[in-house]
Motif scaffolding. Structure first.
Motif, PDB file in Angstrom:
ATOM      1  N   GLU A  26     -14.989   4.636 -73.116  1.00  0.00           N
ATOM      2  CA  GLU A  26     -15.051   3.322 -73.738  1.00  0.00           C
ATOM      3  C   GLU A  26     -13.697   2.834 -74.249  1.00  0.00           C
ATOM      4  N   ASP A  27     -12.652   3.655 -74.149  1.00  0.00           N
ATOM      5  CA  ASP A  27     -11.353   3.289 -74.710  1.00  0.00           C
ATOM      6  C   ASP A  27     -10.813   2.041 -73.996  1.00  0.00           C
ATOM      7  N   PRO A  28     -10.599   0.913 -74.717  1.00  0.00           N
ATOM      8  CA  PRO A  28     -10.146  -0.332 -74.073  1.00  0.00           C
ATOM      9  C   PRO A  28      -8.727  -0.254 -73.531  1.00  0.00           C
ATOM     10  N   ARG A  29      -7.987   0.800 -73.883  1.00  0.00           N
ATOM     11  CA  ARG A  29      -6.615   0.895 -73.372  1.00  0.00           C
ATOM     12  C   ARG A  29      -6.590   1.010 -71.853  1.00  0.00           C
ATOM     13  N   TRP A  30      -7.681   1.619 -71.269  1.00  0.00           N
ATOM     14  CA  TRP A  30      -7.763   1.672 -69.799  1.00  0.00           C
ATOM     15  C   TRP A  30      -7.695   0.242 -69.226  1.00  0.00           C
ATOM     16  N   LEU A  31      -8.441  -0.641 -69.847  1.00  0.00           N
ATOM     17  CA  LEU A  31      -8.564  -2.011 -69.329  1.00  0.00           C
ATOM     18  C   LEU A  31      -7.265  -2.795 -69.527  1.00  0.00           C
ATOM     19  N   VAL A  32      -6.610  -2.580 -70.678  1.00  0.00           N
ATOM     20  CA  VAL A  32      -5.344  -3.265 -70.936  1.00  0.00           C
ATOM     21  C   VAL A  32      -4.294  -2.839 -69.913  1.00  0.00           C
ATOM     22  N   GLN A  36      -2.426  -5.188 -67.089  1.00  0.00           N
ATOM     23  CA  GLN A  36      -0.972  -5.350 -67.040  1.00  0.00           C
ATOM     24  C   GLN A  36      -0.414  -5.044 -65.650  1.00  0.00           C
ATOM     25  N   ILE A  37      -1.093  -4.162 -64.921  1.00  0.00           N
ATOM     26  CA  ILE A  37      -0.673  -3.873 -63.548  1.00  0.00           C
ATOM     27  C   ILE A  37      -0.894  -5.095 -62.663  1.00  0.00           C
ATOM     28  N   LEU A  38      -2.032  -5.800 -62.877  1.00  0.00           N
ATOM     29  CA  LEU A  38      -2.354  -6.975 -62.054  1.00  0.00           C
ATOM     30  C   LEU A  38      -1.532  -8.189 -62.452  1.00  0.00           C
ATOM     31  N   GLU A  39      -1.280  -8.349 -63.762  1.00  0.00           N
ATOM     32  CA  GLU A  39      -0.528  -9.496 -64.246  1.00  0.00           C
ATOM     33  C   GLU A  39       0.534  -9.009 -65.233  1.00  0.00           C
ATOM     34  N   PRO A  40       1.668  -8.495 -64.733  1.00  0.00           N
ATOM     35  CA  PRO A  40       2.665  -7.849 -65.594  1.00  0.00           C
ATOM     36  C   PRO A  40       3.337  -8.790 -66.588  1.00  0.00           C
ATOM     37  N   ASP A  41       3.368 -10.122 -66.313  1.00  0.00           N
ATOM     38  CA  ASP A  41       4.095 -11.038 -67.187  1.00  0.00           C
ATOM     39  C   ASP A  41       3.257 -11.569 -68.343  1.00  0.00           C
ATOM     40  N   ARG A  42       2.026 -11.148 -68.404  1.00  0.00           N
ATOM     41  CA  ARG A  42       1.134 -11.681 -69.440  1.00  0.00           C
ATOM     42  C   ARG A  42       0.900 -10.631 -70.532  1.00  0.00           C
ATOM     43  N   ALA A  43       0.800 -11.106 -71.747  1.00  0.00           N
ATOM     44  CA  ALA A  43       0.541 -10.200 -72.872  1.00  0.00           C
ATOM     45  C   ALA A  43      -0.961  -9.965 -73.002  1.00  0.00           C
ATOM     46  N   THR A  58     -17.142  -2.665 -64.946  1.00  0.00           N
ATOM     47  CA  THR A  58     -16.457  -2.341 -63.687  1.00  0.00           C
ATOM     48  C   THR A  58     -15.810  -0.959 -63.780  1.00  0.00           C
ATOM     49  N   TRP A  59     -15.215  -0.651 -64.924  1.00  0.00           N
ATOM     50  CA  TRP A  59     -14.578   0.660 -65.154  1.00  0.00           C
ATOM     51  C   TRP A  59     -15.623   1.771 -65.060  1.00  0.00           C
ATOM     52  N   ARG A  60     -16.790   1.527 -65.633  1.00  0.00           N
ATOM     53  CA  ARG A  60     -17.848   2.538 -65.567  1.00  0.00           C
ATOM     54  C   ARG A  60     -18.298   2.780 -64.124  1.00  0.00           C
ATOM     55  N   ARG A  61     -18.435   1.681 -63.330  1.00  0.00           N
ATOM     56  CA  ARG A  61     -18.840   1.849 -61.932  1.00  0.00           C
ATOM     57  C   ARG A  61     -17.776   2.595 -61.136  1.00  0.00           C
ATOM     58  N   PHE A  62     -16.512   2.333 -61.471  1.00  0.00           N
ATOM     59  CA  PHE A  62     -15.410   3.034 -60.815  1.00  0.00           C
ATOM     60  C   PHE A  62     -15.519   4.541 -61.067  1.00  0.00           C
ATOM     61  N   LEU A  63     -15.805   4.923 -62.312  1.00  0.00           N
ATOM     62  CA  LEU A  63     -15.898   6.348 -62.655  1.00  0.00           C
ATOM     63  C   LEU A  63     -17.140   6.987 -62.046  1.00  0.00           C
ATOM     64  N   HIS A  72      -8.762  -4.985 -55.741  1.00  0.00           N
ATOM     65  CA  HIS A  72      -7.579  -4.983 -56.608  1.00  0.00           C
ATOM     66  C   HIS A  72      -7.850  -4.245 -57.912  1.00  0.00           C
ATOM     67  N   ALA A  73      -9.102  -4.273 -58.408  1.00  0.00           N
ATOM     68  CA  ALA A  73      -9.443  -3.515 -59.618  1.00  0.00           C
ATOM     69  C   ALA A  73      -9.440  -2.015 -59.324  1.00  0.00           C
ATOM     70  N   PHE A  74      -9.969  -1.627 -58.162  1.00  0.00           N
ATOM     71  CA  PHE A  74      -9.996  -0.212 -57.759  1.00  0.00           C
ATOM     72  C   PHE A  74      -8.572   0.352 -57.725  1.00  0.00           C
ATOM     73  N   ARG A  75      -7.656  -0.407 -57.088  1.00  0.00           N
ATOM     74  CA  ARG A  75      -6.275   0.083 -56.981  1.00  0.00           C
ATOM     75  C   ARG A  75      -5.591   0.141 -58.348  1.00  0.00           C
ATOM     76  N   ALA A  76      -5.894  -0.844 -59.218  1.00  0.00           N
ATOM     77  CA  ALA A  76      -5.284  -0.848 -60.557  1.00  0.00           C
ATOM     78  C   ALA A  76      -5.744   0.361 -61.373  1.00  0.00           C
ATOM     79  N   PHE A  77      -7.052   0.681 -61.310  1.00  0.00           N
ATOM     80  CA  PHE A  77      -7.576   1.840 -62.046  1.00  0.00           C
ATOM     81  C   PHE A  77      -6.947   3.140 -61.532  1.00  0.00           C
ATOM     82  N   CYS A  78      -6.759   3.209 -60.210  1.00  0.00           N
ATOM     83  CA  CYS A  78      -6.125   4.405 -59.643  1.00  0.00           C
ATOM     84  C   CYS A  78      -4.693   4.549 -60.147  1.00  0.00           C
TER      85      CYS A  78
END
Length: 814
Positions: A26-32, A36-43, A58-63, A72-78
């Motif tokens: 559940e740690d939101p740092r995974w999502l942050v 940032q990988i998908l949109e590096p210029d945004r805070a 989506t993160w849970r389904r990935f795991l 693009h989400a799959f590659r970012a999580f990897c």
């Protein structure tokens, strides 16, 4: 490939990497980090919202690895887990194992399997989907014959944020150059429909009722079957309404049965083709599925898309009914754009060729149709022609007389019958009842209630709360209505969505901002509310808006709806005359107009001559109206313009004159400034025109005017000499000409009207034009009332009263 999931071996690596990172699921740092990988210029913050496709579910389904997620989400999580996505992704086998049956498809190339299925299904696809039935046309027509290329909007207009003032920026019904089509103006780029299909493997095509969504899918199916589009795939057209009627819903079984009816052997061959991503699956009409079946149908689609994710999918649905948007399955939502001018012309050409089954005759009538649709007086009809369903009706109406009906109210009534009832009936669609007392008749009453109130306020766009309050007010007055305010608010929201989704008459222009789908429908329903109102003052209130340009169409429609229009037209006439009744100077002008008109000895229509002299003295008014009243007078005036040109005056033609002449002589403009045009050309032409109507100029008068004209240097021979002469002599010359005209012909008076009087005079003239248009609209008016109105139009009040008393000696004593 737009979605990915991990293989069994990959799942082991994912779980090991997550344990090494030491964070909880559940740690939101995974999502942050993934965002940032998908949109590096945004805070980004842990509070979200995160980048597209990045969420905790989506993160849970990935795991878990059981369901695919966006690529693009799959590659970012990897990347977050410091894994190479290509090493852990689950790749489908090149062929599917065949379980039982006659042949082993593992040994057969996929291309040959696809070609075999295509050949066997060809006849069924052509017979079922190459024809379409048009409303009120007996014979079906070929889709290929009628089809017009669809344009797509890649952003859904109703989902975009906006404010009413932004929508009103280019929408001003009181402007002279008002564009009625601005109500639904879309500022984004249009993309060809097939290009959108090529760009997205999963597409949700949204559109208004009758916008051509089903025809678009049928066209794709036919093109695919004929190997002209996605030739290596199998087109599978599925009407979702039909699918929903089958017990124990199973999309794979449905498709297998469809193939089996064409001679395809066994379910395994179907599964084999789908497992290789060779299906072009066209799911038509999600909004047509009954509410009781909708959850099961959506669940089936979701499961099927997740299992056979490497196929191509297109779903169609009405915009307001698209509560299932399949975001988790990576569907891209697009919207069918309204027809533009080129598409309207193409559709009309295809329609008339199909109707007449003759290329030459069809194209000839289509050309007439397009030209007449462009005319100013048909702009309201042009407004409806932007969707195929109503364009079909307009083509049908036009073909009987090669013209549009003078009484537009009947045409609009037919259009609304299609939108409210006929369109669903012809396809056997039974919509869910949204409110127990809201039958078809009451839906019309409700729309008229909303239209009249909003139009009276000048509201063409209104926020959701406003329209819901009006609907709640209407519902509260129905028999046995609830008095519970909360319940009424809930019911009003349901009714609003139903009217939008089922009929497309109220539409969401931006998020939370509504309008009628066409200004014409708002005007029609407003006129309906006024005409059906039992209070006698309803028509009197309408007449009070006589000089307001935005009410013009409401007058035009109301007079056409009345069973007998005599009293309403007489009310209008009384209001028109009253505009200038109290202004002594304007009454003197009307006395002069009448005096000039009765001096004409030729048998022109007296009203036409009055209107002509009215505009002769004030040429900034629309002279075309006067000329339209009598074709013989029009011919004389056109000949007089030729005479004016022969006098060498063509270089002065300007907007003060007939626009047709001005456009024809555009190359000759610019010799002299507008001051010269006003003081020279207009008086000369006034004189020439008057002499042509009343040729009683004495010889010495003709000589005097000719001598004055000969003083003018020719600006075409030497422009500089002319300008120099005009600067020194122009004012004195113009004054002499005006004096001669007043003395000889009673023309060219300096009336010295104030700006307020000029404005009032224009309103009076325009109101008379509207009254004539209403008389000629095909309304039910008695000959006696028509005669009285025409004989007393553009006359001073004193003269009108005398005329009426001659017709009815007791009128003045009552």
């Amino acid at each position: 490939m737009t979605t990915l999931k991990a293989s069994d071996e990959g799942l082991v690596k994912i779980r090991q990497a997550r344990r090494e990172r030491g964070s909880t699921i559940e740690d939101p740092r995974w999502l942050v980090e993934a965002s940032q990988i998908l949109e590096p210029d945004r805070a980004w913050t842990e509070a979200g919202p995160y980048a597209d496709g990045i969420s905790l579910p989506t993160w849970r389904r990935f795991l878990a690895g059981r369901e695919p997620i966006k690529a693009h989400a799959f590659r970012a999580f990897c990347t977050v887990l410091q894994l190479d996505w290509e090493e852990i992704v689950d790749r489908p086998p090149l062929v599917s194992p065949y379980q039982g049956g006659v042949r082993d498809f593992c040994q057969q190339p996929i291309d040959s399997v696809v070609e075999e299925i295509r050949q066997k299904c060809h006849s069924k696809i052509q017979q079922l989907y190459s024809k379409m039935q048009l409303l009120d046309i007996a014979q079906p027509v070929d889709v290929s014959t009628l089809y017009v290329e669809v344009n797509i909007l890649e952003e859904i207009t109703s989902w975009q944020p906006g404010e009413i003032r932004d929508l009103l920026r280019d929408f001003n019904p009181d402007a002279d150059n008002f564009n009625r089509l601005g109500l639904g103006k879309v500022r984004q780029k249009r993309v060809p429909g097939l290009d959108a299909v090529k760009s997205h493997s999963k597409l949700m095509v949204l559109g208004k009722p009758g916008s051509g969504k089903t025809t678009f899918l049928k066209h794709i199916a036919i093109q695919c079957d004929r190997a002209k589009f996605e030739a290596n795939k199998i087109a599978i057209f599925i009407p979702l309404k039909t699918f929903a009627e089958i017990p124990n819903l199973d999309l794979l079984e449905y498709i297998s049965d469809e193939f089996a009816s064409c001679g395809v052997e066994g379910r395994s061959q179907t599964e084999f083709a789908l497992s290789q991503g060779r299906g072009l699956i066209l799911l038509d009409g999600l909004d047509e599925v009954p509410e009781s079946n909708s959850d099961a149908v959506v669940r089936q689609i979701r499961q099927f898309v997740q299992k056979y994710y490497n196929n191509q999918f297109i779903i169609t649905c009405r915009i307001a009914a698209s509560k299932y948007r399949f975001h988790d399955e990576a569907f891209t939502c697009v919207e069918v754009a309204d027809f533009n001018n080129e598409q309207i012309a193409a559709f009309a050409s295809n329609w008339y060729v199909a109707f007449f089954q003759n290329m030459e005759a069809g194209k000839a009538l289509a050309s007439q149709f397009v030209e007449k649709l462009k005319m100013q007086q048909n702009q309201q009809i042009r407004e409806l022609a932007v969707t195929p369903i109503l364009l079909n009706l307009i083509c049908l109406v036009f073909q009987t007389k090669a013209n549009f009906p003078s009484n537009r109210a009947k045409l609009y009534e037919e259009a609304l019958e299609i939108m409210l009832k006929k369109w669903d009936e012809t396809r056997g669609i039974q919509r869910d009842e949204v409110y127990r007392n809201l039958n078809l008749c009451r839906k019309k009453h409700l729309l008229a209630f909303v239209a009249a109130i909003t139009f009276e306020r000048g509201d063409y766009f209104f926020d959701k709360n406003t329209v819901q309050q009006l609907i709640a007010e209407y519902l509260a007055n129905l028999p046995d209505a609830t008095t519970n305010r909360v319940q009424l608010e809930s019911d009003s929201e349901v009714v609003l969505k139903a009217i939008e989704a089922q009929h497309g008459l109220l539409v969401e222009r931006a998020r939370g901002i509504y309008s009628f789908s066409h200004l014409t429908f708002q005007e029609y329903f407003t006129a309906t509310e006024i005409v059906t109102n039992s209070a006698p003052q309803a028509l009197e209130k309408l007449v009070s808006h006589l000089t307001e340009k935005r009410w013009r169409e409401v007058f035009f429609l109301a007079v056409g709806m009345l069973q007998k229009a005599d009293n309403f037209l007489l009310l209008m006439k009384q209001q028109v005359d009253g505009l200038v009744a109290e202004d002594e100077r304007l009454q003197q002008f009307l006395v002069w107009v009448n005096k000039k008109s009765i001096s004409v000895n030729f048998p022109y229509k007296i009203l036409a001559v009055r209107a002509f002299y009215f505009t002769l003295e004030y040429p900034f008014l629309d002279r075309g109206f006067a000329l339209s009243l009598d074709p013989y007078l029009k011919k004389v005036v056109e000949q007089t313009f030729e005479l004016a040109l022969n006098l060498g005056l063509q270089c002065y033609i300007d907007l003060a004159l007939n626009t047709v002449v001005k456009d024809a002589l555009e190359p000759t403009l610019g010799y002299i400034n507008s001051l010269t045009v006003e003081r020279t050309l207009v008086p000369i032409l006034d004189l020439v025109l008057d002499c042509d109507l009343v040729p009683a100029l004495k010889p010495e008068q003709r000589r005097g005017i000719q001598e004055l004209l000969e003083q003018l240097p020719d600006p075409k021979s030497d422009k500089e000499i002319f300008e120099k002469w005009w600067q020194g002599n122009g004012l004195a010359w113009s004054k002499l000409l005006r004096q001669m005209m007043i003395l000889y012909r009673d023309l060219g008076h300096d009336w010295q009207f104030s700006e307020q009087q000029k404005s009032l005079l224009k309103n009076y003239y325009d109101a008379n034009k509207l009254l004539v248009d209403c008389l000629n609209s095909g309304c039910n008016v008695s000959p006696a009332v028509r005669q009285e109105i025409e004989e007393t139009m553009l006359l001073p009040i004193a003269h009108i009263e005398k005329t009426r008393q001659k017709c009815d000696p007791l009128r003045g004593l009552r």
